[in-house]
Scaffold this motif. Structure first.
Motif, PDB file in Angstrom:
ATOM      1  N   ARG A 125       0.820  -1.210   0.000  1.00  0.00           N
ATOM      2  CA  ARG A 125       0.000   0.000   0.000  1.00  0.00           C
ATOM      3  C   ARG A 125       0.861   1.269   0.000  1.00  0.00           C
ATOM      4  N   GLN A 126       1.927   1.282   0.749  1.00  0.00           N
ATOM      5  CA  GLN A 126       2.790   2.470   0.804  1.00  0.00           C
ATOM      6  C   GLN A 126       3.468   2.729  -0.535  1.00  0.00           C
ATOM      7  N   ILE A 169       1.867   7.156  -6.796  1.00  0.00           N
ATOM      8  CA  ILE A 169       0.827   8.113  -7.228  1.00  0.00           C
ATOM      9  C   ILE A 169       1.265   9.537  -6.936  1.00  0.00           C
ATOM     10  N   ARG A 170       1.845   9.766  -5.775  1.00  0.00           N
ATOM     11  CA  ARG A 170       2.295  11.123  -5.444  1.00  0.00           C
ATOM     12  C   ARG A 170       3.389  11.581  -6.397  1.00  0.00           C
ATOM     13  N   THR A 171       4.293  10.683  -6.749  1.00  0.00           N
ATOM     14  CA  THR A 171       5.362  11.053  -7.676  1.00  0.00           C
ATOM     15  C   THR A 171       4.790  11.408  -9.044  1.00  0.00           C
ATOM     16  N   VAL A 231      -0.918  11.305  -0.565  1.00  0.00           N
ATOM     17  CA  VAL A 231      -1.901  10.471  -1.259  1.00  0.00           C
ATOM     18  C   VAL A 231      -2.089   9.205  -0.425  1.00  0.00           C
ATOM     19  N   GLU A 232      -3.334   8.878  -0.138  1.00  0.00           N
ATOM     20  CA  GLU A 232      -3.646   7.692   0.660  1.00  0.00           C
ATOM     21  C   GLU A 232      -4.694   6.854  -0.065  1.00  0.00           C
ATOM     22  N   VAL A 233      -4.292   5.627  -0.395  1.00  0.00           N
ATOM     23  CA  VAL A 233      -5.232   4.679  -0.990  1.00  0.00           C
ATOM     24  C   VAL A 233      -6.026   4.041   0.142  1.00  0.00           C
ATOM     25  N   ARG A 234      -7.316   4.205   0.130  1.00  0.00           N
ATOM     26  CA  ARG A 234      -8.146   3.711   1.229  1.00  0.00           C
ATOM     27  C   ARG A 234      -8.463   2.226   1.111  1.00  0.00           C
ATOM     28  N   GLU A 235      -8.852   1.770  -0.066  1.00  0.00           N
ATOM     29  CA  GLU A 235      -9.246   0.374  -0.237  1.00  0.00           C
ATOM     30  C   GLU A 235      -8.805  -0.120  -1.603  1.00  0.00           C
ATOM     31  N   VAL A 236      -8.350  -1.362  -1.625  1.00  0.00           N
ATOM     32  CA  VAL A 236      -8.072  -2.084  -2.873  1.00  0.00           C
ATOM     33  C   VAL A 236      -8.770  -3.429  -2.741  1.00  0.00           C
ATOM     34  N   ASN A 237      -9.810  -3.638  -3.523  1.00  0.00           N
ATOM     35  CA  ASN A 237     -10.620  -4.844  -3.405  1.00  0.00           C
ATOM     36  C   ASN A 237     -10.617  -5.612  -4.717  1.00  0.00           C
ATOM     37  N   PRO A 238     -10.272  -6.895  -4.670  1.00  0.00           N
ATOM     38  CA  PRO A 238     -10.390  -7.724  -5.881  1.00  0.00           C
ATOM     39  C   PRO A 238     -11.866  -7.971  -6.194  1.00  0.00           C
TER      40      PRO A 238
END
Length: 394
Positions: free
Chosen positions: A143-144, A150-152, A168-175
């Motif tokens: 996740r990091q 994304i920030r770059t 930038v923080e990705v909250r959820e990644v769901n398959p």
């Protein structure tokens, strides 16, 4: 009734004054621009950019000036949920949050239209691109790394707009649902496999411990039985030797007593000539010293022997009985720790150092043979001489 010019002019003047006062109020309202402390405003006059208005009261041209506010605080932009296909062809959905700050209000006003919308759209495309360049496991675990990439990707274009992307923080990644079910089945299978392995290892360790315990117990039990059999055999051998020696001594004494009774019967006869067997004379000669000085009462018919002398006690082994019994008692005291050490020695293939039963019996036989030597020795010669003297006297 008609109005005079004086009366008409008097009514118009107050109306014009009121109109001028209203117009002045509107001009002042349009000319004064108040800017809050957390923002800046871009000023344009007739569509021409004139600068930024700082927080406080600012005077602008009325009716022809327009202002555009810019919030200088950190702002949150919610990136809508995006669908992407990972590098290993697994569909996933993800959403994120972008934190931005307006660093240059002039560039944000002149270089981009609606900078918030522009940053949000750019973040959506960048999020899909980053997820599509990674495998499914990486999208779920790293996740990091996704946030940093994304920030770059957002830094370069937003810098031209005067916008700084702070985080930038990705909250959820769901398959997808199918992938989630497959992952759940895989996780369940892995957990069952680990549980079965742990259970098998536990049973194996338990079986090993039980086998080792049974082995040690059997070794100690076998050592105890072996020691008991050895001590029992030693006791039986010693008892057999003692019984044999006692029987031999008592047999000779019985022969002597029977012979003396026979002599007494012969003495009562009328004949003056007596023939004595050589065996009787030998026995009488051997044990004659027991007859001399005996404690037999006058006129008695029973012979009570005195205490055994040193030679006879050595012959039948009476002096060694206490020592033998003490040895048996000491050997009977089994030390569990010593037995356990001997069991470990037996397990390693070493000799426990215990004498076998055959060796003990062989040793007893040798002692028996040695004890019988004086019986067939010089004592017989003395008895023969004594028998000859008796024959001559007879």
């Amino acid at each position: 009734m008609e109005l005079t010019p004086l009366q008409t002019g008097g009514a118009v003047i107050p109306a014009v004054g009121l109109l001028l006062l209203l117009l002045l109020a509107v001009v002042v309202y349009e000319a004064v621009e108040i800017v809050d402390a957390y923002e800046k405003k871009a000023l344009t006059v007739f569509g021409e950019y004139r600068g930024l208005l700082e927080p406080g009261i600012n005077i602008v041209p009325p009716f022809v000036a327009r202002t555009y506010p810019f919030d200088m605080r950190t702002q949150t932009i919610d990136v809508p949920r995006q669908e992407a296909i990972t590098r290993d062809n697994s569909p996933v959905t993800a959403d994120a949050v972008v934190y931005i700050r307006v660093r240059d209000a002039k560039r944000a006003f002149l270089e981009v239209d609606h900078y918030k919308t522009a940053v949000s759209n750019l973040a959506q495309t960048t999020l899909r691109a980053v997820l599509g360049d990674m495998e499914l496991d990486d999208t779920l675990n790293k996740r990091q790394e996704i946030n940093a990439r994304i920030r770059t990707e957002l830094d370069e274009p937003t810098d031209e707009w005067g916008i700084r992307v702070e985080s930038v923080e990705v909250r959820e990644v769901n398959p997808s649902q199918e992938v989630q079910k497959a992952m759940e089945q895989q996780t369940s299978a892995e957990r069952r496999r680990r549980a079965m392995i742990l259970e098998a290892q536990g049973e194996r360790q338990s079986a090993i411990e039980n086998a080792q315990g049974d082995k040690q117990s059997n070794i100690i039990r076998a050592q105890g039985e072996k020691q008991s059999q050895i001590l029992e055999a030693q006791g039986d051998a010693i008892s057999t030797v003692l019984r044999a020696k006692s029987a031999e001594s008592m047999g000779e004494r019985a022969i002597i007593e029977k012979g003396m009774e026979t002599l007494e019967g012969i003495g009562d006869g009328e004949s003056n000539t007596f023939v004595l067997p050589q065996e009787l004379t030998s026995l009488v000669g051997r044990y004659g010293k027991h007859l001399a000085g005996s404690d037999v009462s006058d006129g008695g018919t029973e012979l009570d022997s005195l205490e055994f002398d040193a030679e006879t006690r050595e012959l039948i082994g009476l002096d060694d009985i206490d020592e033998i019994l003490n040895q048996i008692s000491q050997e009977a005291d089994i030390d569990p720790e010593k037995l356990e050490e001997q069991a470990e020695a037996v397990q390693r293939g070493e000799d426990a150092g215990l004498a076998s039963t055959d060796e003990v019996i062989e040793e007893m036989d040798q002692e028996l043979d040695t004890g019988d030597a004086p019986v067939d020795g010089s004592g017989g010669g003395d008895a023969s001489d004594a028998g000859d003297d008796d024959n001559q006297s007879a």
